[in-house]
Write a protein that holds these residues in place. Sequence first.
Motif, PDB file in Angstrom:
ATOM      1  N   LYS A   1       0.971  13.147 -99.454  1.00 45.65           N
ATOM      2  CA  LYS A   1       2.248  12.422 -99.497  1.00 45.65           C
ATOM      3  C   LYS A   1       2.498  11.854-100.883  1.00 45.65           C
ATOM      4  O   LYS A   1       3.621  11.940-101.410  1.00 45.65           O
ATOM      5  N   LEU A   2       1.461  11.281-101.488  1.00 47.12           N
ATOM      6  CA  LEU A   2       1.622  10.662-102.803  1.00 47.12           C
ATOM      7  C   LEU A   2       1.968  11.676-103.884  1.00 47.12           C
ATOM      8  O   LEU A   2       2.657  11.345-104.854  1.00 47.12           O
ATOM      9  N   LEU A   3       1.484  12.907-103.732  1.00 50.96           N
ATOM     10  CA  LEU A   3       1.737  13.945-104.733  1.00 50.96           C
ATOM     11  C   LEU A   3       2.823  14.928-104.302  1.00 50.96           C
ATOM     12  O   LEU A   3       3.066  15.920-104.992  1.00 50.96           O
ATOM     13  N   LYS A   4       3.447  14.649-103.153  1.00 53.76           N
ATOM     14  CA  LYS A   4       4.528  15.498-102.639  1.00 53.76           C
ATOM     15  C   LYS A   4       4.072  16.961-102.543  1.00 53.76           C
ATOM     16  O   LYS A   4       4.733  17.874-103.024  1.00 53.76           O
ATOM     17  N   LEU A   5       2.931  17.143-101.885  1.00 56.81           N
ATOM     18  CA  LEU A   5       2.370  18.474-101.710  1.00 56.81           C
ATOM     19  C   LEU A   5       2.160  18.748-100.224  1.00 56.81           C
ATOM     20  O   LEU A   5       1.867  17.835 -99.445  1.00 56.81           O
ATOM     21  N   SER A   6       2.297  20.014 -99.850  1.00 55.97           N
ATOM     22  CA  SER A   6       2.055  20.409 -98.464  1.00 55.97           C
ATOM     23  C   SER A   6       1.641  21.872 -98.447  1.00 55.97           C
ATOM     24  O   SER A   6       1.677  22.562 -99.463  1.00 55.97           O
ATOM     25  N   GLY A   7       1.260  22.336 -97.280  1.00 55.62           N
ATOM     26  CA  GLY A   7       0.822  23.721 -97.151  1.00 55.62           C
ATOM     27  C   GLY A   7      -0.685  23.838 -97.209  1.00 55.62           C
ATOM     28  O   GLY A   7      -1.387  22.878 -97.535  1.00 55.62           O
ATOM     29  N   GLU A   8      -1.167  25.023 -96.891  1.00 50.64           N
ATOM     30  CA  GLU A   8      -2.612  25.235 -96.842  1.00 50.64           C
ATOM     31  C   GLU A   8      -3.111  25.821 -98.159  1.00 50.64           C
ATOM     32  O   GLU A   8      -2.521  26.748 -98.700  1.00 50.64           O
ATOM     33  N   PRO A   9      -4.195  25.302 -98.700  1.00 49.85           N
ATOM     34  CA  PRO A   9      -4.738  25.849 -99.954  1.00 49.85           C
ATOM     35  C   PRO A   9      -5.270  27.253 -99.759  1.00 49.85           C
ATOM     36  O   PRO A   9      -5.720  27.619 -98.669  1.00 49.85           O
TER      37      PRO A   9
END
Length: 318
Positions: free
Chosen positions: A118-126
Amino acid sequence: MALRFRSIATACRSLNRTACLASKPEALARLFSSTRIVLHENPLGLPRSGAPPTLPRMQRGLPTKRKLPGVDKIIAVSSAKGGVGKSTVSVNTALALAQSGKRVGILDADIFGPSIPKLLKLSGEPRLSENNQLLPMSNYGLKSMSMGYLVGEEAPVVWRGAMVQKAIQQLLHEVEWGGLDYLIIDMPPGTGDVQLTVIQRIILDGVIIVSTPQDIALIDAVKGLNMFKKTETPIIGMVQNMSVFVCPNCSTHTHIFGTEGVARTAEKHGLSIIGDIPLHASICQHADEGKPTVVAEPESVHAQAYRNIASAIIEKFT
């Protein structure tokens, strides 16, 4: 590279003592898997060809600390108390280090309540590397890894201690960071399984203790501080977060959580205060928007407060 996934719901149903609940099964995040696995030994479901060699339980004895490949310095940011803004301090400090020209990554060690996505505005699977290791997700020039990338935002992780410990070991040893000058580990609250696993499995170069000035927060922060002392982990210093609120209308200074609590604690334990962060609405707003203060307002006094922490880290190891 084509990957097959197994959902947490499917994985947990194969364990007699573990259950995961969610209102929408399709919303549960998925774990990497290529073959049938023993989940207590591989809770993230990573292909085993990228894992470090393991020994039978009876032969393991005490864990052996080791450096992470390609990582120069590892810094834990900790407070045994929840809700003191530790994750916000962690990510802004990591970004400040990156802005100073350092190669930086951040590891979210909170299995049950990860905040870094949330803090880095990232989502999805690595994705997985050719060595079957997790590849970090990146934003704002900062590499990151979190349990939050492997589960849905609203999906609970309902695991007992053995699963949690093994998941942390995999996040520590089965992520391909590449070359880093600093890896910041955002530690969860408490002094339990996760903290001991991190301390016993890797060589920590230093720890930063975060607390508000309030006595109720400092009670737990001191417990965390003493845990690191007992394990002979170097403590870089303390950060006083939410130290003062300045009214935007009349400029009155209000110490909502008390005054000088962190200063007194630091003095008692022979530590320095390396950061003093005010309580300000914009810091919260930036965090919720996924654009931390160091990125959103790099010239602000609040961003400078985080850069002071980064400077103290750099000075420590120069």
